[in-house]
Scaffold this motif. Structure first.
Motif, short mmCIF file in Angstrom:
data_model
loop_
_atom_site.label_atom_id
_atom_site.label_comp_id
_atom_site.label_asym_id
_atom_site.label_seq_id
_atom_site.Cartn_x
_atom_site.Cartn_y
_atom_site.Cartn_z
N TYR A 7 0.83 -1.21 0.00
CA TYR A 7 0.00 0.00 0.00
C TYR A 7 0.87 1.26 0.00
N ASP A 8 1.97 1.25 0.73
CA ASP A 8 2.83 2.41 0.85
C ASP A 8 3.44 2.76 -0.51
N CYS A 9 3.43 4.04 -0.85
CA CYS A 9 3.85 4.45 -2.20
C CYS A 9 5.34 4.27 -2.47
N ARG A 10 6.14 4.14 -1.43
CA ARG A 10 7.59 4.17 -1.61
C ARG A 10 8.10 3.04 -2.50
N ARG A 11 7.61 1.80 -2.26
CA ARG A 11 8.12 0.67 -3.05
C ARG A 11 6.99 -0.32 -3.36
N SER A 12 5.86 0.20 -3.77
CA SER A 12 4.70 -0.64 -4.04
C SER A 12 5.00 -1.75 -5.03
N GLU A 13 5.66 -1.40 -6.13
CA GLU A 13 5.88 -2.40 -7.18
C GLU A 13 6.77 -3.53 -6.71
N PHE A 14 7.75 -3.22 -5.85
CA PHE A 14 8.62 -4.29 -5.34
C PHE A 14 7.85 -5.24 -4.45
N PHE A 15 7.02 -4.70 -3.56
CA PHE A 15 6.38 -5.54 -2.55
C PHE A 15 5.09 -6.21 -3.02
N ALA A 16 4.48 -5.72 -4.11
CA ALA A 16 3.21 -6.29 -4.54
C ALA A 16 3.26 -7.80 -4.80
N PRO A 17 4.25 -8.32 -5.54
CA PRO A 17 4.27 -9.76 -5.74
C PRO A 17 4.50 -10.54 -4.46
N HIS A 18 5.17 -9.91 -3.49
CA HIS A 18 5.38 -10.58 -2.21
C HIS A 18 4.09 -10.59 -1.38
N ALA A 19 3.28 -9.56 -1.53
CA ALA A 19 1.96 -9.57 -0.87
C ALA A 19 1.10 -10.67 -1.46
N ILE A 20 1.09 -10.78 -2.77
CA ILE A 20 0.35 -11.86 -3.41
C ILE A 20 0.90 -13.21 -2.95
N GLY A 21 2.22 -13.32 -2.87
CA GLY A 21 2.83 -14.54 -2.38
C GLY A 21 2.38 -14.90 -0.98
N ALA A 22 2.33 -13.90 -0.10
CA ALA A 22 1.90 -14.14 1.27
C ALA A 22 0.46 -14.64 1.31
N LEU A 23 -0.40 -14.03 0.52
CA LEU A 23 -1.81 -14.43 0.51
C LEU A 23 -1.97 -15.85 -0.05
N LYS A 24 -1.16 -16.19 -1.04
CA LYS A 24 -1.20 -17.56 -1.56
C LYS A 24 -0.64 -18.56 -0.55
N LEU A 25 0.34 -18.16 0.22
CA LEU A 25 0.85 -19.03 1.29
C LEU A 25 -0.24 -19.30 2.32
N VAL A 26 -1.06 -18.29 2.59
CA VAL A 26 -2.22 -18.49 3.48
C VAL A 26 -3.18 -19.50 2.85
#
Length: 265
Positions: free
Chosen positions: A147-166
């Protein structure tokens, strides 16, 4: 073994470019409104009901944002960094750990080509050999950074990864990790955990809070990133470039290489 199809991995990584469909923000004010927007993107990326529920329950991680703005240890000189991070202790304990479990580390090196010293140095540096694996919600931290604007593009696939791990049951919305969402013994970012995770103990699930799975997954990550068995890993040698894939900070890379050589002796 948690290998994904090439198409699934590509879909997860390509998601970074779609992150802007959900508007980022620099304070907590827009976070709750942003989550339903991001949920639509996550669903298109293949996240199922458990992952979407974890997203809905995620909280804005104020401590994560504070940590992201203040990573000063990576600006230290190499000697200062190694002192602050307890390099001598990591090496001394690492040698003992290798001596106690030589067959385990030898098996990992046979399979992945990564020497014991490298895996032990990473393990010691990241969590003091599992002594402290974090006190922040993995999902909330990584979603906040997306969500944070600083590095959204870097962290987005990791957020998706986390949700898929759930979705897979590897973590829950309550699983604790580091302030940037890294998880387990060696602090995998969730997207990397999803891609490179290994069920090394054969219990039918990948558990990054299990040392066997975590170290095998770390070795697999390094091998898949180009580790050349039998080649050197100090600066200027072929495998030093692979250590760079684990952490982008030069001082961290240098410290791992030095400690690993001392552990391997």
């Amino acid at each position: 073994m948690m290998f994904k199809s090439i198409s699934a991995i590509a879909a997860c990584l390509a998601f970074a470019g779609a992150a802007h469909a959900a508007s980022c923000g620099n304070t907590s004010a827009g976070f709750e409104a942003w989550k339903p927007e991001f949920a639509k993107e996550a669903k298109r990326a293949g996240v199922k009901s458990a992952g979407l529920q974890a997203l809905a329950q995620a909280s804005y991680a104020t401590r994560t944002i504070a940590a992201d703005r203040n990573q000063k240890s990576f600006r230290y000189s190499l000697p200062k960094f190694m002192q602050i991070r307890g390099a001598d202790t990591i090496v001394a304990q690492g040698r003992k750990r290798k001596a106690r479990s030589p067959d385990f580390y030898a098996a990992l090196e046979r399979q992945y080509g990564v020497p014991a010293g490298v895996l032990i140095a990473i393990h010691g540096m990241e969590t003091a050999f599992g002594g402290f694996m974090g006190d922040s919600s993995v999902v909330s931290a990584i979603v906040t950074l997306t969500y944070d604007c600083r590095r959204s593009e870097f962290f987005a696939p990791h957020a998706i990864g986390a949700l898929k791990l759930v979705d897979q049951g590897a973590i829950t919305g309550a699983t604790k990790g580091a302030k940037h969402g890294e998880l387990g013994h060696t602090q995998f970012l969730p997207g990397n955990a999803l891609t490179y995770g290994i069920d090394a103990n054969g219990d039918g699930r990948v558990d990054f809070y299990n040392q066997t799975d975590a170290l095998a997954s770390t070795a697999n990550f390094l091998r898949q990133k180009g580790w050349k068995p039998g080649q050197g890993y100090q600066e200027g040698q072929p495998n030093f470039a692979v250590i760079k894939q684990w952490n982008a900070a030069t001082v961290y890379q240098q410290a791992i290489a030095i400690m690993a050589a001392r552990i391997d002796g």
